[in-house]
Motif scaffolding. Structure first.
Motif, PDB file in Angstrom:
ATOM      1  N   TYR A   9      -3.980  -3.444  -7.864  1.00  0.00           N
ATOM      2  CA  TYR A   9      -3.679  -2.787  -9.142  1.00  0.00           C
ATOM      3  C   TYR A   9      -2.268  -3.190  -9.586  1.00  0.00           C
ATOM      4  N   THR A  61       0.758  -1.502 -10.814  1.00  0.00           N
ATOM      5  CA  THR A  61       1.037  -0.064 -10.669  1.00  0.00           C
ATOM      6  C   THR A  61       2.506   0.292 -10.849  1.00  0.00           C
ATOM      7  N   ASP A  65       0.865  -1.184   0.000  1.00  0.00           N
ATOM      8  CA  ASP A  65       0.000   0.000   0.000  1.00  0.00           C
ATOM      9  C   ASP A  65       0.903   1.236   0.000  1.00  0.00           C
ATOM     10  N   LYS A  95       1.964   8.098 -10.353  1.00  0.00           N
ATOM     11  CA  LYS A  95       1.632   6.688 -10.135  1.00  0.00           C
ATOM     12  C   LYS A  95       0.695   6.282 -11.264  1.00  0.00           C
ATOM     13  N   ARG A 125      -1.614   3.300 -12.860  1.00  0.00           N
ATOM     14  CA  ARG A 125      -2.224   1.981 -12.711  1.00  0.00           C
ATOM     15  C   ARG A 125      -2.572   1.463 -14.099  1.00  0.00           C
ATOM     16  N   GLU A 134      -0.117  -3.326  -6.304  1.00  0.00           N
ATOM     17  CA  GLU A 134      -0.479  -2.302  -5.327  1.00  0.00           C
ATOM     18  C   GLU A 134      -1.803  -2.689  -4.674  1.00  0.00           C
ATOM     19  N   SER A 135      -1.851  -2.558  -3.365  1.00  0.00           N
ATOM     20  CA  SER A 135      -3.083  -2.809  -2.621  1.00  0.00           C
ATOM     21  C   SER A 135      -3.667  -1.461  -2.214  1.00  0.00           C
ATOM     22  N   SER A 136      -4.926  -1.241  -2.587  1.00  0.00           N
ATOM     23  CA  SER A 136      -5.541   0.048  -2.242  1.00  0.00           C
ATOM     24  C   SER A 136      -7.047  -0.124  -2.164  1.00  0.00           C
ATOM     25  N   ASP A 137      -7.616   0.264  -1.049  1.00  0.00           N
ATOM     26  CA  ASP A 137      -9.070   0.201  -0.872  1.00  0.00           C
ATOM     27  C   ASP A 137      -9.640  -1.176  -1.208  1.00  0.00           C
ATOM     28  N   SER A 155       6.039   0.205   3.129  1.00  0.00           N
ATOM     29  CA  SER A 155       6.215  -0.291   1.758  1.00  0.00           C
ATOM     30  C   SER A 155       7.703  -0.350   1.418  1.00  0.00           C
ATOM     31  N   GLU A 187       0.209   4.261  -0.011  1.00  0.00           N
ATOM     32  CA  GLU A 187      -0.236   5.383   0.840  1.00  0.00           C
ATOM     33  C   GLU A 187       0.472   5.325   2.201  1.00  0.00           C
ATOM     34  N   ASN A 188       0.854   4.092   2.541  1.00  0.00           N
ATOM     35  CA  ASN A 188       1.566   3.887   3.805  1.00  0.00           C
ATOM     36  C   ASN A 188       3.040   3.661   3.484  1.00  0.00           C
TER      37      ASN A 188
END
Lengths: 301, 301
Positions: free
Chosen positions: B124, B126, B86, B139, B141, B117-120, B93, B88-89
């Motif tokens: 993806y 990515t 993720d 970024k 996707r 990519e892991s998101s929500d 990562s 965002e974190n």
């Protein structure tokens, strides 16, 4: 008998053909012949040579025959006006007459390469398509004229001699729907995409790439247009030894809907005969549905 | 720090960039490095291998480094969720951290291939782009997921594992404006044309074509996208021996704005370093102004 497509007929076709392919039900497989001709400065000799080559292609089983760009005339400024014909006056056009007779007597479709056309005081680089009844089915005037100036490599300005066409050409023949482009027209993916959208299963590009751009891009362009649109691309070039102001690449080619080369030639005078099998289009489009995978919402954002 | 382009920024860019190319004035020539990596089932090993390869590219003078598609994770269903991160974190990562550190410590731009990519709650495919300050600049996707089913040849359905991106990605870097695509994205000429219209001078496609489609089309697609848009295309693939469910074609390549191959590789692990010279774009576009020769009035008719 001018039947080249108009904008309104294209719009109509696009609506009708987006999902459903327009092909006569009685044909799924047939042979195409690509007549790679040696062009001389004698028009009558070029006509006779083309006529013989069409016959040879038919004897190998071709039901669709494609001629090269500028096959009745050397590819040089000094010849275009002198060799040009007015197709509106069919009886005074030996090129029109020969193509019509050849199509009719063999019962085939001919994409008549291109020749200089004289019309309303302009010259055009024009391809005529004839049906098995000998009638003119469509006329394509080269849209994108070849103007290039790469120092130390190649300089050519076709727009000094020719006026540009202003219409795409899609023609329904007894071997299916065909889009027509001439040489530099192949450099524009938008035209090929338009033909695909209107239901063409083959795009025929008579062309005369020179050695420089030919070696670099002739094959790449053909294969990309075929693979991107998942249809057949057929090209036909004069042979290397032809008269004219630059050395011609040759390599007339049939490419299939996966972008694969089905048949091709070297640079010498020859006839390429190869099979077109429309089931390959269905297989390819079903297995890899590029058209459905497109994201128009993104490209237009 | 998510800076991937939005539709509104693209529209803005298209207005601004149509005539005037957006390039930092201080660079016209630089080296690009394409890290063709062997991917294993050990993420830490993949990270270390990529880090070493980036260093090797920099030691050969590269100011822009491109990694392959799916380089931290085997290209197989069973690995994607487990290896996903993720972004965002950032602190959690390791892939983000390594790429950021590498870009910053070498003072280069990195197009970080792609990773899961892991998101929500979605996965993806990515690509992250980092600047010489180590900050994430964009970024991408993967927009077009690779779903194919050709009987007797290849079957693969990427959309079973991944969600699709919904935005093109154009990023201004210290080596000019770059468009990003991932693998199957290269099959869509519309995306490349959009990048060209928005002023990109390079399109980077991390990709992992398999042997079947790779042999047939990897080179054709790269060269057609470059020639049609008269810009540089850089691709980067994992090497043949990589873990995962299918055999990879390799052949990471740099193509110039005439469609010419500037540098390429075989299928083994390697680093391709080659020069990008923006003056080639000007020369090509001036000598053969395809963009001006286009006939939008006809394609849209």
């Amino acid at each position: 008998m001018m039947a080249s497509s108009t904008s309104s007929s294209i719009e109509h076709t696009m609506l009708a053909a987006s999902e459903q392919l327009q092909v006569p039900s009685n044909i799924t497989k047939f042979k195409i012949g690509l007549c790679q001709l040696s062009v001389t400065s004698e028009k009558n000799q070029n006509l006779a040579c083309a006529r013989n080559s069409i016959k040879a292609a038919v004897e190998c089983g071709a039901r669709l025959v494609v001629l090269p760009e500028m096959w009745n005339c050397p590819y040089s400024n000094g010849y275009f006006a002198k060799f040009a014909e007015d197709f509106e006056n069919e009886d005074a056009s030996p090129t029109f007459s020969m193509l019509s007779e050849a199509a009719c007597s063999h019962g085939i479709t001919i994409v008549g390469g291109s020749v200089p056309e004289s019309s309303d005081g302009q010259l055009y680089n024009t391809s005529c398509v004839f049906g098995p009844d000998g009638k003119l089915k469509a006329k394509h005037r080269k849209i994108h004229l070849f103007d290039i100036e790469i120092p130390g490599d190649i300089t050519f300005k076709e727009s000094d001699f020719f006026a540009a066409g202003d219409k795409p050409t899609i023609v329904d023949t007894d071997v299916g729907r065909i889009g027509i482009g001439i040489c530099h027209d192949i450099r524009f993916p938008e035209l090929a995409a338009l033909y695909r959208a209107t239901g063409a299963r083959i795009i025929c590009y008579p062309g005369a790439f020179n050695i420089s751009t030919g070696e670099l891009l002739w094959e790449v362009m053909q294969r990309a247009r075929a693979a991107d649109n998942q249809l057949f691309v057929a090209t036909c070039s004069p042979s290397r030894g032809s008269s004219g102001s630059y050395a011609i690449w040759g390599h007339s080619t049939l490419v299939g809907p996966s972008g694969e080369i089905i048949a091709t030639s070297g640079h010498e005078e020859t006839v390429v005969v190869a099979e077109i099998d429309y089931s390959k289009i269905e297989l390819q489009r079903k297995g890899l549905p590029l058209d459905k995978q497109k994201r128009a919402d993104i490209y237009l954002s």
